[in-house]
Design a protein around this motif. Structure first.
Motif, short mmCIF file in Angstrom:
data_model
loop_
_atom_site.label_atom_id
_atom_site.label_comp_id
_atom_site.label_asym_id
_atom_site.label_seq_id
_atom_site.Cartn_x
_atom_site.Cartn_y
_atom_site.Cartn_z
N CYS A 1 0.64 4.45 2.33
CA CYS A 1 1.00 4.45 3.75
C CYS A 1 2.33 3.75 3.99
CB CYS A 1 -0.13 3.76 4.52
SG CYS A 1 0.09 3.63 6.29
N SER B 1 -3.14 -1.73 9.28
CA SER B 1 -2.81 -2.79 8.32
C SER B 1 -2.37 -4.07 9.03
CB SER B 1 -1.72 -2.32 7.34
OG SER B 1 -0.48 -2.15 8.01
N CYS C 1 1.43 0.17 9.31
CA CYS C 1 0.72 0.88 10.38
C CYS C 1 -0.13 -0.10 11.20
CB CYS C 1 -0.15 1.97 9.79
SG CYS C 1 -1.53 1.33 8.83
N ASN D 1 0.86 -1.18 0.00
CA ASN D 1 0.00 0.00 0.00
C ASN D 1 0.90 1.23 0.00
OD1 ASN D 1 -1.80 2.06 0.45
ND2 ASN D 1 -2.16 1.53 2.60
N ARG E 1 -7.46 5.56 5.14
CA ARG E 1 -7.00 4.37 5.85
C ARG E 1 -7.64 3.07 5.37
NH1 ARG E 1 -4.37 5.77 10.35
NH2 ARG E 1 -3.21 3.92 9.80
N CYS F 1 -5.32 0.61 3.99
CA CYS F 1 -4.54 -0.06 5.03
C CYS F 1 -5.29 -1.30 5.51
CB CYS F 1 -4.31 0.86 6.22
SG CYS F 1 -3.43 2.39 5.83
N ASP G 1 2.57 0.36 3.85
CA ASP G 1 2.30 -0.97 4.41
C ASP G 1 2.72 -2.05 3.42
OD1 ASP G 1 0.86 0.35 6.51
OD2 ASP G 1 -0.86 0.47 5.14
ZN ZN Z 1 -1.36 1.87 6.70
#
Ligand code: ZN
Length: 157
Positions: free
Chosen positions: A43, A71, A68, A40, A131, A134, A45
């Motif tokens: 972010c 995730s 994060c 991702n 988000r 995530c 991830d």
């Molecule tokens: Zn994330």
């Protein structure tokens, strides 16, 4: 570490528990397990999903990766929820989860609650569009791994 979206307290506790004590961490030998990698970029991830499919059953699942709290918690919940399920059931759960993430209302329906169990703790994430990716990363990566398993391996039965 990115900030947690403001979920309600009970939900936050469930999410943080999965984040701090992730289920099914590790790898499985490939083959016979299938591996899919997800990323991702919004972010940062990253996740690798390993699934062992025997017949139409997901007999084992392992995860590696980092990112994060959303995730990581989501991937842990996903692994716990699909292990031991039939492939078809796992795909239904993926669809349910994606419905939850795109729902107008952040309050999950009774049906969704019953089917998703503690995964419904992520419902609050749907209020934060940035988000959502995530939360869905692990589920999309799982779908990829299941697709690979089905196209490249003749199933018995
Ligand atoms: Zn994330």
């Amino acid at each position: 570490m990115t900030q947690m979206p403001p979920l309600n307290d009970l939900y936050r506790e469930i999410v943080m528990d999965h984040y701090r004590t992730p289920r099914n961490r590790g790898e499985l030998p490939t083959p016979p397990a299938r591996r899919a990698d997800g990323h991702n970029p919004l972010c940062g991830d990253e996740i690798s999903v390993f699934v062992l499919v025997e017949g139409d059953l997901i007999t084992d699942v392992k995860l590696t990766g980092h990112g994060c709290s959303i995730s990581q918690a989501s991937s842990s919940m996903m692994s716990a929820a699909i292990k031991g399920r039939r492939v078809e059931e796992a795909r239904e759960l993926v669809a349910r989860f994606k419905d939850l993430m795109t729902a107008e209302s952040s309050e999950p329906s009774e049906d969704a609650l019953r089917e998703l169990g503690e995964i419904a703790a992520l419902s609050g994430v749907s209020k934060f569009p940035v988000r959502i990716k995530c939360a869905t990363l692990a589920w999309n990566t799982l779908t990829q791994a299941l697709d690979d398993a089905e196209t490249s391996e003749p199933q018995q039965g």
